[in-house]
Design a protein around this motif. Structure first.
Motif, PDB file in Angstrom:
ATOM      1  N   ILE A 153      29.981  22.109  21.335  1.00 54.16           N
ATOM      2  CA  ILE A 153      29.735  22.293  20.059  1.00 54.16           C
ATOM      3  C   ILE A 153      29.694  23.436  19.416  1.00 54.16           C
ATOM      4  CG2 ILE A 153      28.643  21.495  17.720  1.00 54.16           C
ATOM      5  CD1 ILE A 153      28.465  18.697  19.232  1.00 54.16           C
ATOM      6  N   LEU A 154      28.341  24.487  20.030  1.00 53.58           N
ATOM      7  CA  LEU A 154      28.004  25.670  19.581  1.00 53.58           C
ATOM      8  C   LEU A 154      29.320  26.711  20.089  1.00 53.58           C
ATOM      9  CD1 LEU A 154      24.383  25.820  20.598  1.00 53.58           C
ATOM     10  CD2 LEU A 154      25.366  25.943  18.469  1.00 53.58           C
ATOM     11  N   PHE A 155      30.181  26.554  21.245  1.00 49.62           N
ATOM     12  CA  PHE A 155      31.054  27.286  21.745  1.00 49.62           C
ATOM     13  C   PHE A 155      32.312  27.179  20.756  1.00 49.62           C
ATOM     14  CE2 PHE A 155      35.072  27.615  23.774  1.00 49.62           C
ATOM     15  CZ  PHE A 155      34.987  29.099  24.270  1.00 49.62           C
ATOM     16  N   PHE A 211      34.480  30.013  13.539  1.00 45.74           N
ATOM     17  CA  PHE A 211      34.052  30.749  12.509  1.00 45.74           C
ATOM     18  C   PHE A 211      33.801  32.198  13.001  1.00 45.74           C
ATOM     19  CE2 PHE A 211      32.871  26.378  11.253  1.00 45.74           C
ATOM     20  CZ  PHE A 211      33.537  26.288   9.969  1.00 45.74           C
ATOM     21  N   GLY A 212      33.527  32.513  14.390  1.00 46.64           N
ATOM     22  CA  GLY A 212      33.116  33.751  14.576  1.00 46.64           C
ATOM     23  C   GLY A 212      31.861  33.983  14.918  1.00 46.64           C
ATOM     24  N   TRP A 213      31.648  35.092  15.382  1.00 52.00           N
ATOM     25  CA  TRP A 213      30.256  35.629  15.566  1.00 52.00           C
ATOM     26  C   TRP A 213      29.611  36.291  14.606  1.00 52.00           C
ATOM     27  CZ3 TRP A 213      26.795  33.845  18.965  1.00 52.00           C
ATOM     28  CH2 TRP A 213      25.670  34.655  19.357  1.00 52.00           C
ATOM     29  N   PRO A 214      28.523  35.969  13.758  1.00 49.22           N
ATOM     30  CA  PRO A 214      28.173  36.627  12.804  1.00 49.22           C
ATOM     31  C   PRO A 214      27.543  38.148  13.119  1.00 49.22           C
ATOM     32  CG  PRO A 214      26.627  34.786  13.377  1.00 49.22           C
ATOM     33  CD  PRO A 214      27.774  34.691  14.026  1.00 49.22           C
ATOM     34  N   ASP A 215      27.674  39.119  12.140  1.00 45.76           N
ATOM     35  CA  ASP A 215      27.071  40.491  12.457  1.00 45.76           C
ATOM     36  C   ASP A 215      25.820  40.413  12.571  1.00 45.76           C
ATOM     37  OD1 ASP A 215      29.845  41.410  12.705  1.00 45.76           O
ATOM     38  OD2 ASP A 215      29.892  41.945  10.471  1.00 45.76           O
TER      39      ASP A 215
END
Length: 57
Positions: free
Chosen positions: A34-36, A42-46
């Motif tokens: 689920i996390l993947f 949504f992408g990886w937050p900066d």
């Protein structure tokens, strides 16, 4: 294949884990998937990306 893994597989076949342990491991795998999926969607937050402080000088 390492012979140690074959011995572990033999022990696991003789003494399989309990259903509760199988559910626990399956739950961990589901949470990771689920996390993947969320990361792919949504992408990886900066703000979670580590910065190299040596380059900032």
């Amino acid at each position: 294949m390492n012979p140690r893994w074959l011995l572990k597989a033999k022990r696991w076949a003789q003494n399989p884990p309990s259903p509760a342990r199988i559910k626990f491991i399956a739950g961990i795998i589901v949470v990771c998937l689920i996390l993947f999926g969320v990361e792919q969607l949504f992408g990886w937050p900066d703000w979670l990306t580590p910065t190299d402080l040596r380059r900032m000088r």
